[in-house]
Every structure is written in C-alpha cells, then in structure tokens.
Design an enzyme around this catalytic site. Structure first.
Site, PDB file in Angstrom:
ATOM      1  N   CYS A  53       0.838  -1.196   0.000  1.00 48.19           N
ATOM      2  CA  CYS A  53       0.000   0.000   0.000  1.00 48.19           C
ATOM      3  C   CYS A  53       0.877   1.251   0.000  1.00 48.19           C
ATOM      4  O   CYS A  53       1.760   1.388   0.833  1.00 48.19           O
ATOM      5  CB  CYS A  53      -0.908  -0.020   1.227  1.00 48.19           C
ATOM      6  SG  CYS A  53      -1.890   1.478   1.435  1.00 48.19           S
ATOM      7  N   CYS A 101      -7.379  -0.733   1.508  1.00 44.70           N
ATOM      8  CA  CYS A 101      -6.396  -1.303   2.413  1.00 44.70           C
ATOM      9  C   CYS A 101      -7.023  -1.489   3.793  1.00 44.70           C
ATOM     10  O   CYS A 101      -7.669  -0.586   4.312  1.00 44.70           O
ATOM     11  CB  CYS A 101      -5.193  -0.354   2.499  1.00 44.70           C
ATOM     12  SG  CYS A 101      -3.990  -0.834   3.756  1.00 44.70           S
ATOM     13  N   CYS A 124      -9.057  -4.998  -9.703  1.00 44.83           N
ATOM     14  CA  CYS A 124      -8.647  -3.967 -10.657  1.00 44.83           C
ATOM     15  C   CYS A 124      -8.123  -2.776  -9.859  1.00 44.83           C
ATOM     16  O   CYS A 124      -8.897  -2.037  -9.245  1.00 44.83           O
ATOM     17  CB  CYS A 124      -9.871  -3.580 -11.484  1.00 44.83           C
ATOM     18  SG  CYS A 124      -9.507  -2.415 -12.790  1.00 44.83           S
TER      19      CYS A 124
END
Ligand code: FE
Length: 136
Positions: A53, A101, A124
């Site tokens: 992330c 996240c 995606c």
C-alpha cells in the site's frame, strides 16, 4: 470483511495525508479517484515481488497472482490474507465492490467477478495506490 472508517489502525488527518502523499496519490487513495487507464508503469510489471500500500506500506498482493487483464490497470486474482477490505460502491450509477487497504483505509480500486482461475476474481487496482517491492 466490511469496515467502517474509524476502525483502521492507521489514522491520519486529511492534512497529514496530503503532506505524506503526492497530489495524484491523495486523489486516488483518500478521495476514491481513479487513475487514467494505461498510465501506471506497474500495469506492465511482471517481476517477482510484493505490491504494498502506498499509503501505509502494508503488503497487499504478490506477483504470483498478477495477470494481464488488458484493462490498463494492474490486476490480480487474489489479495494477501487480511490485507484488504471491501465496501459497496454505488457511485457512477453502478453497484461495484470497492477495495481498500485494511490497515489505513486507502482506496485501491474495485473487484469484479470476471477474473481468471483459481478465484474468478479480478482485483482492478490503481497503480498509483501501490508500490512494487521486487524480490531480492
Ligand atoms: Fe494502507
């Protein structure tokens, strides 16, 4: 797993996020933006490694599950266990499953049910929300 906004481990104010991200990263991760298709260098990366992330560094996907979806966005068929959470997104006159996240709540992209085996899922992702860490 569905989460509400205030239960993320990483909590920052809007201003703090602004200062720790580029304007494009802020727009996507914190404002549910979408990068233009085909603009992420990560779309074409197939080296071995981990995608973490951009907001908090949590590992999200490995290169093993990355595939070429042809959409112009980095795509994966499976996230690392516990790395992401989802919410229902009803914007743009569609019902989509938004992916974020699980640690900082940063917006990553959407997941669709037209992916390859073995999961049939297509995560995606906005490349701008991810950082690639190559395997040594
Ligand atoms: Fe994060």
């Amino acid at each position: 797993m569905t989460t509400s906004k205030n239960q993320y481990e990483i909590q920052k104010t809007e201003q703090e996020w602004k200062e720790s991200l580029t304007p494009e990263e802020f727009k996507v991760l914190r404002k549910h933006g979408t990068e233009r298709a085909g603009t992420s260098p990560l779309d074409k990366v197939y080296d071995e490694g981990t995608y973490v992330c951009k907001g908090c560094g949590q590992p999200l996907f490995t290169s093993d599950t990355k595939f070429n979806s042809g959409t112009g966005w980095p795509s994966f068929y499976q996230p690392l266990e516990g790395a992401i959470a989802t919410t229902v997104d009803r914007t743009l006159f569609m019902t989509r499953t938004e992916v974020h996240c699980s640690r900082c709540g940063g917006h990553l992209g959407h997941v669709f049910n037209d992916g390859p085996k073995p999961t049939g899922q297509r995560y995606c992702m906005n490349g701008v929300s991810l950082k690639f860490v190559p395997e040594n």
